[in-house]
Design a protein around this motif. Structure first.
Motif, PDB file in Angstrom:
ATOM      1  N   SER A  60       2.357 -13.764  -0.901  1.00 24.87           N
ATOM      2  CA  SER A  60       2.695 -12.562  -1.546  1.00 24.87           C
ATOM      3  C   SER A  60       1.686 -11.971  -2.211  1.00 24.87           C
ATOM      4  CB  SER A  60       4.009 -12.583  -2.324  1.00 24.87           C
ATOM      5  OG  SER A  60       3.712 -13.515  -3.347  1.00 24.87           O
ATOM      6  N   HIS A  64      -0.307  -8.107  -2.035  1.00 22.36           N
ATOM      7  CA  HIS A  64      -0.236  -7.525  -2.892  1.00 22.36           C
ATOM      8  C   HIS A  64      -1.594  -6.920  -3.187  1.00 22.36           C
ATOM      9  CE1 HIS A  64      -0.499  -6.290  -7.280  1.00 22.36           C
ATOM     10  NE2 HIS A  64       0.559  -5.832  -7.015  1.00 22.36           N
ATOM     11  N   GLU A  65      -2.667  -7.894  -3.033  1.00 21.91           N
ATOM     12  CA  GLU A  65      -4.166  -7.656  -3.114  1.00 21.91           C
ATOM     13  C   GLU A  65      -4.557  -6.594  -2.242  1.00 21.91           C
ATOM     14  OE1 GLU A  65      -8.180  -9.882  -2.313  1.00 21.91           O
ATOM     15  OE2 GLU A  65      -6.576 -11.103  -3.468  1.00 21.91           O
ATOM     16  N   GLN A  66      -3.995  -6.737  -0.914  1.00 16.80           N
ATOM     17  CA  GLN A  66      -4.263  -5.714   0.071  1.00 16.80           C
ATOM     18  C   GLN A  66      -3.797  -4.241  -0.115  1.00 16.80           C
ATOM     19  OE1 GLN A  66      -6.448  -6.483   2.570  1.00 16.80           O
ATOM     20  NE2 GLN A  66      -6.853  -8.512   1.769  1.00 16.80           N
ATOM     21  N   MET A  67      -2.589  -4.630  -0.528  1.00 17.80           N
ATOM     22  CA  MET A  67      -1.946  -3.320  -0.760  1.00 17.80           C
ATOM     23  C   MET A  67      -2.664  -2.340  -2.194  1.00 17.80           C
ATOM     24  SD  MET A  67       2.283  -4.236  -0.376  1.00 17.80           S
ATOM     25  CE  MET A  67       2.712  -2.855  -1.265  1.00 17.80           C
ATOM     26  N   THR A  68      -2.816  -2.957  -2.998  1.00 19.13           N
ATOM     27  CA  THR A  68      -3.606  -2.749  -4.190  1.00 19.13           C
ATOM     28  C   THR A  68      -4.891  -2.146  -3.575  1.00 19.13           C
ATOM     29  OG1 THR A  68      -2.548  -4.175  -5.455  1.00 19.13           O
ATOM     30  CG2 THR A  68      -4.791  -3.006  -6.352  1.00 19.13           C
ATOM     31  N   LYS A  69      -5.674  -2.514  -2.788  1.00 23.27           N
ATOM     32  CA  LYS A  69      -7.008  -1.884  -2.319  1.00 23.27           C
ATOM     33  C   LYS A  69      -6.682  -0.814  -1.435  1.00 23.27           C
ATOM     34  CE  LYS A  69      -9.581  -6.552  -1.713  1.00 23.27           C
ATOM     35  NZ  LYS A  69     -10.068  -7.431  -0.823  1.00 23.27           N
ATOM     36  N   LYS A  70      -5.705  -0.920  -0.577  1.00 15.75           N
ATOM     37  CA  LYS A  70      -5.458   0.175   0.372  1.00 15.75           C
ATOM     38  C   LYS A  70      -5.134   1.400  -0.531  1.00 15.75           C
ATOM     39  CE  LYS A  70      -3.251   1.157   4.565  1.00 15.75           C
ATOM     40  NZ  LYS A  70      -2.843   0.606   6.017  1.00 15.75           N
ATOM     41  N   TYR A  71      -4.182   1.390  -1.577  1.00 13.97           N
ATOM     42  CA  TYR A  71      -3.744   2.421  -2.449  1.00 13.97           C
ATOM     43  C   TYR A  71      -4.882   2.946  -3.199  1.00 13.97           C
ATOM     44  CZ  TYR A  71       1.141   1.334  -1.748  1.00 13.97           C
ATOM     45  OH  TYR A  71       2.321   1.239  -0.999  1.00 13.97           O
ATOM     46  N   SER A  72      -5.665   1.950  -3.872  1.00 10.47           N
ATOM     47  CA  SER A  72      -6.996   2.544  -4.589  1.00 10.47           C
ATOM     48  C   SER A  72      -7.825   3.231  -3.815  1.00 10.47           C
ATOM     49  CB  SER A  72      -7.547   1.176  -5.144  1.00 10.47           C
ATOM     50  OG  SER A  72      -8.997   1.484  -5.716  1.00 10.47           O
ATOM     51  N   ASN A  75      -6.254   6.572  -3.088  1.00  9.16           N
ATOM     52  CA  ASN A  75      -6.213   7.374  -4.324  1.00  9.16           C
ATOM     53  C   ASN A  75      -7.767   8.025  -4.551  1.00  9.16           C
ATOM     54  OD1 ASN A  75      -3.439   7.184  -4.743  1.00  9.16           O
ATOM     55  ND2 ASN A  75      -3.643   5.473  -6.164  1.00  9.16           N
ATOM     56  N   SER A  76      -8.775   7.128  -4.497  1.00  8.71           N
ATOM     57  CA  SER A  76      -9.833   7.564  -4.745  1.00  8.71           C
ATOM     58  C   SER A  76     -10.395   8.735  -3.732  1.00  8.71           C
ATOM     59  CB  SER A  76     -10.863   6.565  -4.587  1.00  8.71           C
ATOM     60  OG  SER A  76     -11.208   6.149  -3.382  1.00  8.71           O
TER      61      SER A  76
END
Length: 142
Positions: A60, A64-72, A75-76
């Motif tokens: 998990s 979570h790390e992969q989702m954070t990278k994708k959202y980041s 967003n950028s």
């Protein structure tokens, strides 16, 4: 989550050299050298090995790390586009309230606005910057 999960599993399996090997295509001992039972056993062994690797490495925290990278990344990219749009906005507070044609009139549009075709005099009052196109042209139905 399906795309992030599948990408993470694919990357986990690709990182292991055992799963980068090409599948045997033609006559070989793994597939055609024995009975259907042997082929099933070979595939079952590969699947069990892959599932064990996935259960060990795909956690998990990793998702979570992969989702954070994708959202980041999203967003950028979206933030950059938003900044470009807002930097092109011109201030509307300095303009006279009676402008009914052009950019400043469009800035004041709301869902309750009534839109009509401008008269020739109104269109001629709009001062364009050199090299700029006039924009949307509304014409009466013929």
């Amino acid at each position: 989550i399906a795309s992030i999960l599948s990408d993470t599993i694919r990357n986990t399996l690709i990182d292991n050299p055992e799963f980068r090997k090409a599948l045997p295509i033609g006559p070989c001992s793994e597939y055609s050298g024995g009975s259907q039972c042997e082929v099933d056993n070979f595939l079952k062994q590969q699947l069990e090995s892959a599932m064990s690797l996935i259960q060990t490495n795909v956690t998990s925290g990793l998702l979570h790390e992969q989702m954070t990278k994708k959202y980041s990344m999203h967003n950028s990219r979206a933030g950059e586009l938003r900044r470009n749009i807002t930097s092109r906005k011109r201030p509307i507070e300095d303009q006279a309230e009676d402008n009914c044609v052009g950019y400043y009139a469009a800035c004041r549009l709301t869902l309750n606005s009534v839109v009509r075709a401008s008269s020739v005099e109104e269109r001629n009052r709009v001062v364009l910057e050199e090299g700029r196109l006039r924009g949307l042209t509304v014409r009466e139905e013929t």
